[in-house]
Design a protein around this motif. Structure first.
Motif, PDB file in Angstrom:
ATOM      1  N   LEU A 294      17.446  49.480   9.949  1.00  0.00           N
ATOM      2  CA  LEU A 294      16.634  50.466  10.653  1.00  0.00           C
ATOM      3  C   LEU A 294      17.426  51.082  11.798  1.00  0.00           C
ATOM      4  N   HIS A 295      18.180  50.255  12.543  1.00  0.00           N
ATOM      5  CA  HIS A 295      18.924  50.751  13.696  1.00  0.00           C
ATOM      6  C   HIS A 295      20.241  51.409  13.299  1.00  0.00           C
ATOM      7  N   LYS A 296      20.917  50.842  12.283  1.00  0.00           N
ATOM      8  CA  LYS A 296      22.234  51.355  11.915  1.00  0.00           C
ATOM      9  C   LYS A 296      22.166  52.544  10.961  1.00  0.00           C
ATOM     10  N   ARG A 297      21.157  52.524  10.076  1.00  0.00           N
ATOM     11  CA  ARG A 297      21.100  53.561   9.045  1.00  0.00           C
ATOM     12  C   ARG A 297      19.803  54.348   9.037  1.00  0.00           C
ATOM     13  N   GLY A 298      18.829  53.913   9.841  1.00  0.00           N
ATOM     14  CA  GLY A 298      17.542  54.601   9.841  1.00  0.00           C
ATOM     15  C   GLY A 298      16.764  54.393   8.556  1.00  0.00           C
ATOM     16  N   ILE A 299      17.028  53.272   7.865  1.00  0.00           N
ATOM     17  CA  ILE A 299      16.372  52.979   6.589  1.00  0.00           C
ATOM     18  C   ILE A 299      15.344  51.882   6.790  1.00  0.00           C
ATOM     19  N   SER A 300      14.124  52.119   6.281  1.00  0.00           N
ATOM     20  CA  SER A 300      13.071  51.108   6.338  1.00  0.00           C
ATOM     21  C   SER A 300      13.163  50.254   5.071  1.00  0.00           C
ATOM     22  N   ILE A 301      13.531  48.988   5.248  1.00  0.00           N
ATOM     23  CA  ILE A 301      13.753  48.100   4.112  1.00  0.00           C
ATOM     24  C   ILE A 301      12.438  47.797   3.395  1.00  0.00           C
ATOM     25  N   GLN A 302      12.483  47.874   2.071  1.00  0.00           N
ATOM     26  CA  GLN A 302      11.331  47.546   1.229  1.00  0.00           C
ATOM     27  C   GLN A 302      11.780  46.610   0.112  1.00  0.00           C
ATOM     28  N   LYS A 303      10.850  45.761  -0.327  1.00  0.00           N
ATOM     29  CA  LYS A 303      11.146  44.856  -1.434  1.00  0.00           C
ATOM     30  C   LYS A 303      11.487  45.670  -2.679  1.00  0.00           C
ATOM     31  N   GLY A 304      12.485  45.200  -3.426  1.00  0.00           N
ATOM     32  CA  GLY A 304      12.885  45.881  -4.650  1.00  0.00           C
ATOM     33  C   GLY A 304      14.015  46.873  -4.463  1.00  0.00           C
ATOM     34  N   MET A 305      14.358  47.192  -3.203  1.00  0.00           N
ATOM     35  CA  MET A 305      15.459  48.128  -2.971  1.00  0.00           C
ATOM     36  C   MET A 305      16.760  47.566  -3.524  1.00  0.00           C
TER      37      MET A 305
END
Length: 679
Positions: free
Chosen positions: A209-220
């Motif tokens: 979230l901080h490094k890439r601005g990506i919200s982690i979700q299961k299955g990614m």
């Protein structure tokens, strides 16, 4: 029995038939088939036996509609620790856990109202000793033909052990999840088939979230998380390696380019089957930086210790060497004075003197490096000092190199020997000149700068305080790391044979250290070099430095001097030189002999004590103190090849101490004696 073998039950009754005389004449019999009744009785008896057996072997409670117990199995007593008599005198509300009582009563009410005929409930009982007993109960209602509740039968299963295990498992899982989520390290698992995320902690979520601005979700999958195909491929290789080789660890430069991560891969197995790959990731950037900084400081400390050791060796060598050079120089001068220039030996004597003077210059540089060169510090404004040197410096570097001077504004003062600044700039500019091929530029700058504790943490020898920065930069060839690690070592040079002694930067280093300063070098091959010299600020006011005119003729005198020197050759040379200038010279080869002479001349007719600093038995400073006690008005001139901190504090001479550095031309001795006697 029937014809087919089945057994039949019957009631047989018989009545005798007699004649008139009472004799048996026959019998009348009646047979009643009671097979069905007997089978029913046997079935009832078997059922009762089975019921009692089941009742005794199970936890069963039979209750009346008013809640009182009609029948309780012995196992229920065992489960709760009560006797049969104790339980029969109680109702279920007395042994039910308070937190489960409301739900239990609600179900009983529904049975009484006829809303339900049975229910299953998981509840807690209270053991006689206070322990909690978990049970699974199945309650069934028994009603009359009119549907009215007669009683209830509860079949109970003790599930305490199972519940304790489940609660322990839940607690363990909760604790594990809390621990995993509390760490800033990244923990996750992936499906070994498609590399999709199965589980992850806050550390991984926050990192992306901080490094890439990506919200982690299961299955990614990796392609959802990383910016380029190269990273996706790399991560797939990591997972494949874990599948093939099992657990392994590695350090990895993260995709940001500036983050170092340590990754550990493990297989998740159950019954020999792999169902996932777990990964532990730790950001070790700060640790690596700290390790690199520690290594850098260790190298700096090692370098400082190495320079200190070399300095001690150089100082010791210079002391003895200077004495020998003094003898050679003195006798060469005397021989030249006695020889006509047209004599064939005259050029040879000149070369001997020239070589001796060059050797003396080398030893002076060694002493500067070893911080054993006598310094006579003055309060200076570096802008004035450097400005006065520019003309000479431009001649030194040649016309093809542009010398740029940037003096700092409102520059603080420093306390340093002016000749030290001359030596520093001369040596640095010669090196800069030699590093420039063809045309180039050298820049000299000054500025004020302050360092606090945090600033000094990365430099092993720098202490907090205020400094004046003297910077010399060039756009020459630069240096690699290997060369930088040796540049301050005496006799180390990258120049061709005959083009450098390797003492220039060693001299600069020694001078900076002698003045409690700090020197740092920045250089890259092909990018030039910058030397930064930090000299401590002085709060005193600068005093303009005036250059005294050199006396054209050797001054003469009539005073009496006592010369003390343990090197007999130097003693004789000094005596002859001073006597030639009109002085009366008394000589002593040891401090003890000198004190005897002073005792004989206690009336004060000896005007000057000239003494070597380092001598067997008693050093020159101690001798001077003894002489002063006898003759308070006698002046003193010290001679030495190095300081040894006997007459100077860290090589810095006190204002009331007179000194001449060995080796010296004989004329310089006569000039110095005259200066001391006339001041």
């Amino acid at each position: 029995r029937q014809k087919n073998g089945n057994r039949l039950w019957a009631i047989v009754s018989a009545t005798a038939i007699t004649d008139a005389e009472g004799r048996f004449d026959g019998a009348f019999g009646m047979i009643t088939d009671i097979t069905d009744r007997k089978q029913a009785e046997e079935a009832l008896r078997d059922g009762e036996e089975r019921y009692h057996s089941l009742f005794d072997q199970s936890i069963v409670v039979v209750s009346a509609k008013d809640g009182k117990w009609i029948q309780i199995s012995p196992l229920f007593c065992d489960m709760l620790g009560y006797s049969m008599e104790e339980l029969m005198g109680m109702i279920f509300t007395q042994i039910t856990h308070p937190d489960d009582l409301a739900a239990n009563l609600e179900q009983i009410k529904r049975i009484v109202k006829g809303e339900i005929d049975n229910f299953i409930l998981e509840k807690r009982y209270l053991h006689k000793n206070g322990d909690v007993v978990w049970a699974n109960i199945s309650v069934t209602s028994i009603r009359d033909t009119f549907g009215a509740l007669v009683q209830t039968v509860a079949v109970i299963q003790n599930i305490t052990e199972r519940k304790q295990y489940e609660m322990a498992l839940v607690e363990s899982q909760t604790m594990t999840k809390a621990i995993v989520d509390s760490t800033s390290d990244m923990i996750w698992s992936v499906d070994p088939d498609n590399y999709g995320l199965q589980t992850f902690n806050h550390g991984l979520r926050d990192y992306f979230l901080h490094k890439r601005g990506i919200s982690i979700q299961k299955g990614m999958r990796p392609e959802d998380l990383f910016p380029t195909e190269d990273f996706v491929k790399l991560w797939r290789e990591f997972y494949q390696r874990a599948l093939k080789e099992g657990p392994y660890s590695m350090d990895y430069i993260a995709y940001t380019g500036s983050v170092m991560m340590q990754l550990t891969f493990n297989l998740l197995k159950c019954d020999g089957k792999v169902f996932g790959i777990s990964v532990f990731g730790k950001d070790i950037t700060e640790r690596r930086r700290a390790e690199e900084e520690k290594e850098k400081l260790s190298e700096q400390l090692f370098q400082a210790q190495k320079m200190e050791s070399i300095g001690r060796l150089a100082g010791g060598v210079a002391h003895d060497f200077n004495n020998m050079l003094g003898v050679i120089m003195g006798h060469s001068e005397m021989a030249i004075a006695k020889t006509s220039p047209n004599q064939s030996i005259y050029p040879d004597l000149q070369e001997i003197l020239k070589a001796t003077q060059s050797s003396a210059d080398l030893t002076r540089q060694l002493l500067a490096f070893a911080r054993k060169q006598i310094a006579i510090p003055k309060i200076l404004d570096l802008n004035d000092t450097v400005g006065n040197m520019l003309k000479m410096l431009r001649r030194l570097i040649g016309e093809n190199i542009d010398l740029v001077w940037h003096p700092g504004d409102d520059l603080w003062n420093v306390k340093v020997d002016p000749t030290h600044i001359d030596q520093i700039l001369a040596n640095l500019l010669v090196n800069a000149r030699d590093a420039i091929a063809g045309d180039g530029k050298i820049t000299i700058e000054t500025t004020n700068i302050g360092f606090d504790e945090a600033d000094c943490a990365q430099y092993a020898e720098l202490t907090p305080g205020k400094y004046v920065l003297l910077s010399v930069s060039d756009n020459g060839s630069g240096m690699n790391h290997e060369t930088l690690s040796h540049i301050f070592e005496p006799f180390y040079t990258t120049k061709d044979v005959g083009k450098g002694t390797g003492l220039g930067l060693a001299t600069v280093y020694g001078i900076v250290k002698q003045n409690n300063g700090y020197i740092n070098v920045y250089s890259e091959p092909g990018q030039g070099t910058t030397f930064k010299i930090y000299l401590p600020r002085s709060e005193s006011k600068a005093i303009p430095i005036t250059v005294s005119e050199k006396e054209e003729n050797t001054p003469r005198g009539m005073e009496t001097v006592l010369m003390v020197e343990d090197e007999e050759s130097l003693l004789e040379l000094g005596k002859d030189t001073l006597e030639a200038q009109g002085y009366t010279v008394l000589v002593a080869s040891t401090p003890e002999k000198a004190l005897n002479i002073i005792q004989e001349h206690a009336s004060g007719d000896v005007h000057l004590l000239i003494t070597d600093v380092v001598m067997p038995g008693m050093n020159g400073r101690k001798l001077a103190e003894h002489v002063k006690a006898i003759c308070p008005d006698m002046k003193c001139l010290f001679m030495s090849g190095y300081t040894s901190d006997i007459i100077a504090d860290q090589g810095v001479l006190d204002e009331d101490v007179y000194f001449i550095q060995k080796p010296f031309p004989l004329n310089d001795l006569a000039v110095k004696v005259h200066q001391v006697l006339t001041q």
